[in-house]
Design a protein around this motif. Structure first.
Motif, PDB file in Angstrom:
ATOM      1  N   HIS A 278       0.836  -1.209   0.000  1.00 27.19           N
ATOM      2  CA  HIS A 278       0.000   0.000   0.000  1.00 27.19           C
ATOM      3  C   HIS A 278       0.866   1.252   0.000  1.00 27.19           C
ATOM      4  N   ALA A 279       1.940   1.239   0.791  1.00 28.08           N
ATOM      5  CA  ALA A 279       2.831   2.407   0.870  1.00 28.08           C
ATOM      6  C   ALA A 279       3.460   2.701  -0.492  1.00 28.08           C
ATOM      7  N   VAL A 280       3.899   1.662  -1.189  1.00 28.35           N
ATOM      8  CA  VAL A 280       4.534   1.852  -2.494  1.00 28.35           C
ATOM      9  C   VAL A 280       3.510   2.339  -3.525  1.00 28.35           C
ATOM     10  N   ALA A 281       2.354   1.672  -3.591  1.00 30.11           N
ATOM     11  CA  ALA A 281       1.333   2.055  -4.564  1.00 30.11           C
ATOM     12  C   ALA A 281       0.836   3.471  -4.311  1.00 30.11           C
ATOM     13  N   LEU A 282       0.652   3.814  -3.041  1.00 27.38           N
ATOM     14  CA  LEU A 282       0.183   5.156  -2.706  1.00 27.38           C
ATOM     15  C   LEU A 282       1.222   6.206  -3.063  1.00 27.38           C
ATOM     16  N   GLN A 283       2.497   5.886  -2.876  1.00 29.99           N
ATOM     17  CA  GLN A 283       3.546   6.840  -3.215  1.00 29.99           C
ATOM     18  C   GLN A 283       3.576   7.111  -4.711  1.00 29.99           C
ATOM     19  N   ILE A 284       3.397   6.070  -5.508  1.00 34.92           N
ATOM     20  CA  ILE A 284       3.369   6.246  -6.969  1.00 34.92           C
ATOM     21  C   ILE A 284       2.170   7.089  -7.380  1.00 34.92           C
ATOM     22  N   ARG A 342       4.353  -2.727 -13.034  1.00 39.47           N
ATOM     23  CA  ARG A 342       5.496  -3.407 -12.412  1.00 39.47           C
ATOM     24  C   ARG A 342       6.795  -2.598 -12.470  1.00 39.47           C
ATOM     25  N   PRO A 343       7.161  -2.003 -13.606  1.00 44.97           N
ATOM     26  CA  PRO A 343       8.388  -1.190 -13.614  1.00 44.97           C
ATOM     27  C   PRO A 343       8.338  -0.039 -12.608  1.00 44.97           C
ATOM     28  N   LEU A 344       7.149   0.520 -12.379  1.00 43.21           N
ATOM     29  CA  LEU A 344       7.022   1.599 -11.399  1.00 43.21           C
ATOM     30  C   LEU A 344       7.229   1.076  -9.988  1.00 43.21           C
ATOM     31  N   VAL A 345       6.651  -0.070  -9.684  1.00 44.23           N
ATOM     32  CA  VAL A 345       6.780  -0.647  -8.329  1.00 44.23           C
ATOM     33  C   VAL A 345       8.227  -1.005  -8.030  1.00 44.23           C
ATOM     34  N   THR A 346       8.928  -1.562  -9.010  1.00 46.99           N
ATOM     35  CA  THR A 346      10.306  -2.011  -8.761  1.00 46.99           C
ATOM     36  C   THR A 346      11.305  -0.849  -8.700  1.00 46.99           C
ATOM     37  N   LEU A 347      10.828   0.377  -8.904  1.00 46.64           N
ATOM     38  CA  LEU A 347      11.668   1.526  -8.587  1.00 46.64           C
ATOM     39  C   LEU A 347      11.833   1.689  -7.082  1.00 46.64           C
ATOM     40  N   ARG A 357       5.935 -11.061  -2.983  1.00 43.67           N
ATOM     41  CA  ARG A 357       4.518 -10.895  -2.626  1.00 43.67           C
ATOM     42  C   ARG A 357       4.147  -9.425  -2.522  1.00 43.67           C
ATOM     43  N   VAL A 358       5.036  -8.615  -1.934  1.00 46.19           N
ATOM     44  CA  VAL A 358       4.763  -7.180  -1.802  1.00 46.19           C
ATOM     45  C   VAL A 358       4.636  -6.547  -3.187  1.00 46.19           C
ATOM     46  N   ILE A 359       5.524  -6.921  -4.101  1.00 43.56           N
ATOM     47  CA  ILE A 359       5.471  -6.370  -5.462  1.00 43.56           C
ATOM     48  C   ILE A 359       4.163  -6.765  -6.150  1.00 43.56           C
ATOM     49  N   GLY A 360       3.765  -8.026  -6.009  1.00 47.07           N
ATOM     50  CA  GLY A 360       2.525  -8.483  -6.624  1.00 47.07           C
ATOM     51  C   GLY A 360       1.311  -7.734  -6.101  1.00 47.07           C
ATOM     52  N   LEU A 361       1.271  -7.524  -4.789  1.00 48.51           N
ATOM     53  CA  LEU A 361       0.157  -6.771  -4.203  1.00 48.51           C
ATOM     54  C   LEU A 361       0.147  -5.328  -4.698  1.00 48.51           C
ATOM     55  N   ALA A 362       1.320  -4.699  -4.737  1.00 47.91           N
ATOM     56  CA  ALA A 362       1.401  -3.306  -5.179  1.00 47.91           C
ATOM     57  C   ALA A 362       0.944  -3.161  -6.627  1.00 47.91           C
ATOM     58  N   PHE A 365      -2.783  -3.232  -6.613  1.00 48.09           N
ATOM     59  CA  PHE A 365      -3.340  -1.975  -6.100  1.00 48.09           C
ATOM     60  C   PHE A 365      -3.271  -0.875  -7.154  1.00 48.09           C
ATOM     61  N   LEU A 366      -2.184  -0.855  -7.935  1.00 49.80           N
ATOM     62  CA  LEU A 366      -2.040   0.185  -8.955  1.00 49.80           C
ATOM     63  C   LEU A 366      -3.068   0.039 -10.072  1.00 49.80           C
ATOM     64  N   ALA A 367      -3.523  -1.177 -10.322  1.00 49.88           N
ATOM     65  CA  ALA A 367      -4.569  -1.359 -11.329  1.00 49.88           C
ATOM     66  C   ALA A 367      -5.830  -0.605 -10.926  1.00 49.88           C
TER      67      ALA A 367
END
Length: 458
Positions: A278-284, A342-347, A357-362, A365-367
């Motif tokens: 959630h923190a990563v997706a929200l930051q993006i 995915r490229p955005l999350v892996t930044l 698992r965290v990357i998959g969830l993020a 969430f971004l969808a």
């Protein structure tokens, strides 16, 4: 002269005012994004703990920003009535400084006791403990951050936002360097771990606030206002007017900030990985949000100027120009989040098995974040348009109903009753934002029909 010429003129004026505000918003968001990246390097646990701390802070800081934001339309309207209204602008600025100090004292009191508060919200004891440690370093940023916002509002009202951008941009590199040094123990500094990240941000905001104050004191076009002279003098009628206009803005902004904080705490009831994702997706999502936020701030100034002049047609042009630009940009960002998540999350997170698992969830969430990008842009620009008219009370209730009654209510139901988990929380947020956006634009349209120049009373 063609009938479209005034619209082209407004379009250019809006871009000239808004682009430095947008970029300065982005630089401030990137300062926070740097914190998220560095905490991600420490690991998912540190990222989740700092996310809980930051989300607790959001609601209070956004309330403070909202209260202080009232100074922006007040100064813009004064300048719209009289271009050289030095005394009125100075009075508003000084009382905004007072308000920033008083708000910071309250924020410090709450954040000093953050650990038991986070525990009381049902979070894991280890996460609550580390979140409290992070905030012991981060909480001191509240005062310089709010003082910076007061000075930013002054420069925006004068349509001179360039200095805001220049100084904010310095903060990105400084925060990255100092945070890296204090967290991991480089450059001869101690390795303080999670608390070091918080301390770095506090130091950086103190430096930025002092730098902007130095500009206001030394630049001739600003020094004539004597903004800091006799700052201790009270002006209770002006302070009361600032609070009256700013309280609904502060509550509306805190409702929005708190709803994302509440979403983070709901994620904590699921698991720590959901909090980190959630923190990563929200930051993006927050980075793209800085553009319509800047357009909304520019709309407040442009509408406020036109209100001061009593120019109804200019009010209409300023509002709709900002709204169309904001919604158009967010539609493009929605496509990017949908097509390349995915490229955005892996930044923010290293692409390895530990973070899988965290990357998959993020990514999931971004969808959903792609869907609410457009309505999020629509509601924040709409709020800025109405603030330019000093219309803040009714939009506050829109925020309460949309963010909490619908956003969190529907999100919690989808997450825990329908089994959608974190995706349900994000779906509820999207629905709440859509409702607020619709109510804001209906309110603006109604003001156009009834007469934009009159103060809103209902």
């Amino acid at each position: 002269m063609s009938a479209s010429h005034p619209w082209r003129t407004e379009f250019r004026a809006m871009l000239v005012l808004s682009w430095p505000l947008i970029l300065s918003n982005l630089t401030m968001a990137l300062i926070q994004a740097t914190d998220v990246v560095l905490m991600g390097w420490l690991g998912p646990h540190a990222l989740a703990a700092s996310a809980l701390g930051l989300n607790l802070t959001f609601a209070f800081l956004l309330f403070g920003i909202g209260m202080i934001t009232a100074s922006s339309p007040m100064m813009a309207t004064a300048l719209g009535r009289r271009a050289h209204s030095v005394r009125q602008v100075r009075r508003t600025f000084r009382q905004a400084l007072w308000l920033a100090v008083l708000l910071s004292l309250g924020i410090w009191l709450v954040l000093w006791n953050a650990e038991p508060l986070i525990l009381g919200l049902g979070q894991e004891p280890s996460l609550a403990h580390d979140a409290g440690r992070f905030l012991r370093g981060y909480m001191w940023s509240a005062l310089p951050f709010l003082l910076f916002q007061v000075m930013r509002n002054f420069l925006s009202a004068l349509e001179r936002p360039g200095w805001i951008l220049a100084i904010s941009a310095v903060g990105i590199g400084l925060n990255a360097l100092l945070g890296w040094a204090l967290i991991f123990g480089h450059l001869g500094l101690p390795a303080l771990g999670i608390i070091g990240g918080g301390m770095a941000t506090s130091i950086v905001w103190a430096v930025l606030a002092l730098a902007l104050a130095a500009v206001l004191l030394t630049d001739r076009q600003f020094a004539r206002f004597h903004l800091f002279g006799r700052w201790w003098r009270s002006d209770w009628p002006r302070f009361g007017a600032l609070v009256k206009l700013g309280l609904p803005i502060g509550l509306a902004m805190s409702f929005e900030g708190a709803v994302f904080g509440a979403a983070a705490f709901l994620m904590g009831l699921i698991d720590a990985e959901s909090v980190a994702a959630h923190a990563v997706a929200l930051q993006i999502a927050a980075l793209s949000f800085m553009v319509p936020l800047g357009l909304g701030q520019a709309a407040t100034i442009r509408v406020g100027f036109a209100l001061g002049r009593g120019d109804r047609a200019a009010i209409t042009r300023a509002g709709w120009t900002a709204w169309l630009l904001g919604v158009g940009f967010m539609a493009a960002m929605a496509a990017l989040l949908w097509l390349e998540p995915r490229p955005l999350v892996t930044l923010f997170l290293e692409n390895n098995a530990a973070n899988a698992r965290v990357i998959g969830l993020a990514v999931n969430f971004l969808a959903i974040a792609a869907i609410f990008q457009v309505v999020d842009g629509a509601q924040v620009v709409g709020a800025g348009m109405l603030r330019g008219l000093h219309d803040t009370r009714v939009p506050m209730f829109f925020a309460l109903i949309g963010y909490w009654g619908i956003g969190i209510g529907a999100g919690a139901w989808l997450a825990f009753r329908r089994g959608w988990a974190g995706q349900g929380i994000w779906a509820g947020l999207a629905l709440g934002l859509a409702v607020v956006a619709l109510l804001m634009i209906v309110r603006w349209t109604r003001r156009e029909v009834l007469g934009l120049g009159a103060p809103a009373t209902a």
